[in-house]
Design an enzyme around this catalytic site. Structure first.
Site, PDB file in Angstrom:
ATOM      1  N   CYS A   2       0.834  -1.209   0.000  1.00  0.00           N
ATOM      2  CA  CYS A   2       0.000   0.000   0.000  1.00  0.00           C
ATOM      3  C   CYS A   2       0.864   1.252   0.000  1.00  0.00           C
ATOM      4  O   CYS A   2       1.995   1.250   0.469  1.00  0.00           O
ATOM      5  CB  CYS A   2      -0.872   0.020   1.246  1.00  0.00           C
ATOM      6  SG  CYS A   2      -1.921  -1.418   1.390  1.00  0.00           S
ATOM      7  N   ARG A  27       4.724   0.596  -5.934  1.00  0.00           N
ATOM      8  CA  ARG A  27       4.600  -0.288  -4.765  1.00  0.00           C
ATOM      9  C   ARG A  27       3.599  -1.398  -5.007  1.00  0.00           C
ATOM     10  O   ARG A  27       3.520  -2.355  -4.251  1.00  0.00           O
ATOM     11  CB  ARG A  27       4.214   0.535  -3.535  1.00  0.00           C
ATOM     12  CG  ARG A  27       5.253   1.552  -3.120  1.00  0.00           C
ATOM     13  CD  ARG A  27       4.699   2.529  -2.082  1.00  0.00           C
ATOM     14  NE  ARG A  27       4.395   1.903  -0.820  1.00  0.00           N
ATOM     15  CZ  ARG A  27       5.291   1.711   0.159  1.00  0.00           C
ATOM     16  NH1 ARG A  27       6.534   2.089  -0.041  1.00  0.00           N
ATOM     17  NH2 ARG A  27       4.954   1.144   1.286  1.00  0.00           N
ATOM     18  N   TRP A  73      -2.951  -2.490  -1.706  1.00  0.00           N
ATOM     19  CA  TRP A  73      -2.572  -3.838  -2.148  1.00  0.00           C
ATOM     20  C   TRP A  73      -3.322  -4.765  -1.208  1.00  0.00           C
ATOM     21  O   TRP A  73      -3.025  -4.859  -0.023  1.00  0.00           O
ATOM     22  CB  TRP A  73      -1.071  -4.020  -2.018  1.00  0.00           C
ATOM     23  CG  TRP A  73      -0.540  -5.299  -2.590  1.00  0.00           C
ATOM     24  CD1 TRP A  73      -0.380  -5.607  -3.912  1.00  0.00           C
ATOM     25  CD2 TRP A  73      -0.109  -6.445  -1.851  1.00  0.00           C
ATOM     26  NE1 TRP A  73       0.145  -6.865  -4.036  1.00  0.00           N
ATOM     27  CE2 TRP A  73       0.305  -7.413  -2.802  1.00  0.00           C
ATOM     28  CE3 TRP A  73      -0.036  -6.761  -0.515  1.00  0.00           C
ATOM     29  CZ2 TRP A  73       0.793  -8.660  -2.430  1.00  0.00           C
ATOM     30  CZ3 TRP A  73       0.458  -7.998  -0.131  1.00  0.00           C
ATOM     31  CH2 TRP A  73       0.853  -8.938  -1.087  1.00  0.00           C
ATOM     32  N   ASN A  97      -1.499   1.295   5.965  1.00  0.00           N
ATOM     33  CA  ASN A  97      -0.600   0.325   5.341  1.00  0.00           C
ATOM     34  C   ASN A  97      -0.165  -0.633   6.439  1.00  0.00           C
ATOM     35  O   ASN A  97       0.398  -0.213   7.444  1.00  0.00           O
ATOM     36  CB  ASN A  97       0.626   1.026   4.732  1.00  0.00           C
ATOM     37  CG  ASN A  97       1.595   0.025   4.113  1.00  0.00           C
ATOM     38  OD1 ASN A  97       1.247  -1.138   3.890  1.00  0.00           O
ATOM     39  ND2 ASN A  97       2.817   0.451   3.866  1.00  0.00           N
ATOM     40  N   GLY A  98      -0.482  -1.915   6.267  1.00  0.00           N
ATOM     41  CA  GLY A  98      -0.089  -2.902   7.276  1.00  0.00           C
ATOM     42  C   GLY A  98      -1.223  -3.880   7.525  1.00  0.00           C
ATOM     43  O   GLY A  98      -2.178  -3.965   6.760  1.00  0.00           O
ATOM     44  N   GLU A 476      17.901 -16.551  -9.476  1.00  0.00           N
ATOM     45  CA  GLU A 476      17.528 -15.152  -9.749  1.00  0.00           C
ATOM     46  C   GLU A 476      17.077 -14.992 -11.189  1.00  0.00           C
ATOM     47  O   GLU A 476      16.103 -14.291 -11.471  1.00  0.00           O
ATOM     48  CB  GLU A 476      18.704 -14.218  -9.440  1.00  0.00           C
ATOM     49  CG  GLU A 476      18.441 -12.768  -9.750  1.00  0.00           C
ATOM     50  CD  GLU A 476      17.245 -12.168  -8.989  1.00  0.00           C
ATOM     51  OE1 GLU A 476      16.741 -12.808  -8.040  1.00  0.00           O
ATOM     52  OE2 GLU A 476      16.777 -11.095  -9.382  1.00  0.00           O
ATOM     53  N   LYS A 480      13.341 -13.464 -12.020  1.00  0.00           N
ATOM     54  CA  LYS A 480      13.165 -12.293 -12.888  1.00  0.00           C
ATOM     55  C   LYS A 480      12.187 -12.608 -14.001  1.00  0.00           C
ATOM     56  O   LYS A 480      11.292 -11.841 -14.318  1.00  0.00           O
ATOM     57  CB  LYS A 480      14.518 -11.885 -13.516  1.00  0.00           C
ATOM     58  CG  LYS A 480      15.436 -11.108 -12.640  1.00  0.00           C
ATOM     59  CD  LYS A 480      15.043  -9.673 -12.350  1.00  0.00           C
ATOM     60  CE  LYS A 480      14.157  -9.379 -11.185  1.00  0.00           C
ATOM     61  NZ  LYS A 480      14.404  -9.918  -9.879  1.00  0.00           N
ATOM     62  N   GLU A 483       8.392 -13.435 -12.605  1.00  0.00           N
ATOM     63  CA  GLU A 483       7.624 -12.390 -11.907  1.00  0.00           C
ATOM     64  C   GLU A 483       7.162 -11.290 -12.858  1.00  0.00           C
ATOM     65  O   GLU A 483       6.160 -10.631 -12.589  1.00  0.00           O
ATOM     66  CB  GLU A 483       8.404 -11.796 -10.747  1.00  0.00           C
ATOM     67  CG  GLU A 483       9.598 -10.958 -11.105  1.00  0.00           C
ATOM     68  CD  GLU A 483      10.207 -10.302  -9.873  1.00  0.00           C
ATOM     69  OE1 GLU A 483       9.468  -9.917  -8.957  1.00  0.00           O
ATOM     70  OE2 GLU A 483      11.434 -10.184  -9.825  1.00  0.00           O
ATOM     71  N   HIS A 499      16.393 -36.291 -11.654  1.00  0.00           N
ATOM     72  CA  HIS A 499      15.700 -37.020 -10.576  1.00  0.00           C
ATOM     73  C   HIS A 499      14.230 -36.647 -10.512  1.00  0.00           C
ATOM     74  O   HIS A 499      13.663 -36.518  -9.435  1.00  0.00           O
ATOM     75  CB  HIS A 499      16.396 -36.710  -9.239  1.00  0.00           C
ATOM     76  CG  HIS A 499      17.815 -37.173  -9.202  1.00  0.00           C
ATOM     77  ND1 HIS A 499      18.172 -38.491  -9.111  1.00  0.00           N
ATOM     78  CD2 HIS A 499      18.972 -36.479  -9.334  1.00  0.00           C
ATOM     79  CE1 HIS A 499      19.492 -38.592  -9.139  1.00  0.00           C
ATOM     80  NE2 HIS A 499      20.007 -37.390  -9.268  1.00  0.00           N
ATOM     81  N   LYS A 596       6.200  -3.851  -4.456  1.00  0.00           N
ATOM     82  CA  LYS A 596       7.633  -3.572  -4.377  1.00  0.00           C
ATOM     83  C   LYS A 596       8.174  -3.901  -2.994  1.00  0.00           C
ATOM     84  O   LYS A 596       9.289  -4.375  -2.855  1.00  0.00           O
ATOM     85  CB  LYS A 596       7.900  -2.100  -4.689  1.00  0.00           C
ATOM     86  CG  LYS A 596       9.380  -1.719  -4.649  1.00  0.00           C
ATOM     87  CD  LYS A 596      10.183  -2.477  -5.697  1.00  0.00           C
ATOM     88  CE  LYS A 596      11.661  -2.127  -5.661  1.00  0.00           C
ATOM     89  NZ  LYS A 596      12.441  -3.016  -6.553  1.00  0.00           N
TER      90      LYS A 596
END
Ligand code: AGP
Length: 601
Positions: A2, A27, A73, A97-98, A476, A480, A483, A499, A596
């Site tokens: 948020c 964000r 968010w 926010n939280g 990584e 990338k 996402e 395997h 973010k």
């Protein structure tokens, strides 16, 4: 996560708050709204979806100089207009926010006191709590203070009350919140980009702090309503840091900044002498064991650092994602250092792991990009990465800056543990000098990586494989890609593919194989041939193009000392991911469902 923006001053508030919300779009969010006071009444406009939906409903000329805004968010309740912030009950409007962990019990108590709720959010409960206590004592500060003592969890709040159109109120616990003063008025915000158009000076609220912000004054209180002073910080990055500078996406701009970010990070902590390493990293010398704890890409730098520090400094390193680490039995002791890596410095899982380590009496080091963030402020030691504001949700330049810090840490620990001798150190120094040019050359070679992306972007699954350090690099590369392009991608230890997972390889399944560890190249090539034999479309990333064409595409990377190599390994993969996502018309800077900074657990 948020985004919160509040303004009170001499100008019309809605355009300023709206513009602040635009600067926080990175964000991640799925609804937005603004509350303002006009004619002693709280007005709220909010909409589901992107800010443009809100903009169409706002009256930018509304006669008001006080407003709070929010990009949400979703955590509690689906992303819709009813659950969008701000939430109002009675005379109060709140943006948050939280996560309030005890909101259900508070909501039930309020329902028993006659309150009815429209939304599924924890934030509406906060607004009702304020209304409940305000009816008792008619004092806004006392009301907020009483409510704060009941709230459990993380909250950064912006609050307005129609009985006081000359003030905005703020309350902070665990989620980030800054307060700023400018010539045209005063602000509260989740992050610096929201205020940069008006000022680069700001103050950070600490946990349990409250603030009363008028157009001329900022008064900050502690949990006992004592007035406290805060240091004024100055954001030294450039204002256009938060702008795209002509690039189509922030991600591409930030990829292109990586040579400068490498240089800035190196120059901050290293001048070519051991003394500069001792000065900046000397606090590390007595630790005998290191735990590296982080999330996402930051965790991947920890996995890379584990290989480097163990190989070049003979210190055992344990790495774990923060959301697991905090619940594990930890075998640390007074000789252990717990390193928390975080771009935002506000990731809830990482912050929780930090607090656990500290409560267990273990020393902690933060490697963080955002100055003054919670992880930075609560750790015993802090090393700032020098990436500047990173807007794109997919981290690139901050990741490279984190790797650079770990390279310097490895050099220092390797030298004092007599594993890296002076001549090897000299060789690394020489390679450090070459790195900015090598990074830029890789970035400028983007057409080669784009050409490969154009061949694989329609695939539904793409594998990354590597051994040892290259497995860490493949983690990584895979993140990338997935996402920002939404293509299912998995990173696998090259030796592990057979395997089980090799059963997923079909004709033309892209497999990106990374081979920079010379002692393991032959083994990796054997694994590549196994997938090639089953129809895979192999993209081989290494230093030297082999004669034997066991691959379909080759990504050549310059060879430098292994302590630095990982920085060069990831850049082609960042650009490959970018082009795959672009070909698929994805929202590259703000991928669906992502934020973010994930400030909720
Ligand atoms: C990286 O591209 C992702 N956006 C994500 O994995 C991120 O690295 C993770 O959420 C950790 O964030 P932090 O570095 O701000 O703690």
């Amino acid at each position: 996560m948020c985004g919160i923006v509040g303004y009170i001053g001499t100008s019309k508030a809605i355009p300023i708050v709206y513009s602040g919300l635009e600067s926080l779009e990175y964000r991640g969010y799925d609804s937005a709204g603004i509350a303002y006071i006009s004619n002693k009444t709280v007005h709220i406009v909010k909409e589901k979806g992107k800010l443009i939906n809100l903009k169409e409903k706002l009256d930018f000329d509304a006669n008001t100089n006080v407003a709070i805004g929010h990009t949400r968010w979703a955590t509690h309740g689906v992303a819709n207009k009813i659950n969008a912030h701000p939430h109002s009950v009675g005379k109060f409007a709140v943006v948050h926010n939280g996560i309030i962990e005890n909101y259900i019990s508070l909501k039930n108590d309020l329902i028993n006191n006659g309150y009815k709720f429209k939304s599924d959010t924890d934030t509406e409960v906060i607004a009702a709590l304020l209304d409940y206590y305000y009816k008792e004592n008619k004092n806004i500060l006392t009301t907020i203070n009483k409510a704060a003592k009941l709230l459990k969890g993380s909250f950064a709040l912006g609050i307005i009350c129609s009985d006081d159109h000359d003030a905005i109120y703020a309350l902070k616990n665990s989620s980030p919140l800054i307060i700023a003063k400018s010539k045209s008025g005063n602000f509260l915000a989740s992050d610096v980009p929201a205020i940069l158009k008006y000022t680069n000076k700001y103050m950070l609220l600490d946990d349990t702090d409250m603030a009363k912000i008028t157009k001329d004054t900022i008064t900050i209180y502690d949990a006992n309503l004592n007035i406290v002073n805060k240091e004024t910080l100055t954001f030294t990055g450039s204002k256009n840091t938060a702008e795209k500078n002509g690039y189509e996406h922030f991600m591409l701009k930030e990829i292109n900044e990586q040579d400068k970010v490498f240089t800035n990070t190196i120059n901050t902590y290293f001048d070519g002498t051991i003394d500069s390493l001792k000065k900046n990293f000397g606090f590390l010398k007595d630790f005998k064991k290191i735990d590296i704890v982080a999330c996402g890409s930051a965790y991947h730098t920890g996995v890379i650092a584990k290989h480097l520090i163990e190989d070049y400094a003979n210190i055992p390193v344990y790495t774990e994602v923060a959301s697991e680490y905090r619940y594990q039995k930890n075998f640390y002791d007074k000789d252990t250092l717990v390193i928390l890596v975080s771009q935002s410095g506000e990731t809830a899982d990482t912050l929780a792991a930090l607090r656990k380590a500290k409560s267990d009496g273990v020393k902690t080091l933060a490697i963080v990009n955002v100055v003054g963030s919670s992880v930075a402020r609560e750790s015993d030691y802090c090393i700032y990465t020098k990436a500047g504001i990173e807007v794109s949700v997919a981290t690139t330049k901050a990741y490279v800056s984190q790797l650079t810090v770990f390279s310097l840490i490895t050099m220092y620990l390797g030298y004092i543990n007599k594993v890296i001798k002076k001549d090897e150190l000299e060789n690394i120094f020489k390679d450090i000098k070459k790195m900015p040019k090598l990074i830029k050359e890789e970035i400028n070679n983007y057409q080669a990586y784009y050409a490969i992306a154009d061949k694989i972007y329609k695939n539904k699954q793409i594998f990354f494989i590597g051994r040892g350090l290259d497995y860490a690099n493949s983690l990584e590369g895979s993140l990338k890609l997935k996402e920002i392009s939404y293509i299912n991608s998995v990173a696998y230890q090259a030796g592990e593919l057979k395997h089980g997972t090799i059963s997923l390889i079909e004709e033309n399944t892209p497999v990106i194989a990374i081979a920079t560890n010379k002692s393991l190249v032959d083994k990796t090539i054997s694994n590549i041939k196994e997938v090639k034999a089953r129809g895979a479309y192999v993209i081989y990333e290494s230093f030297i193009e082999p004669v034997d064409k066991f691959y379909n595409e080759f990504i050549k990377i310059p060879e430098v000392h292994p302590i630095l190599e990982n920085i060069l390994t990831i850049i082609p993969l960042q650009l490959l991911a970018y082009k795959v996502a672009k070909n698929n018309n994805c929202d590259i800077d703000k991928p669906r469902n992502l934020a973010k900074s994930v400030t909720v657990e």
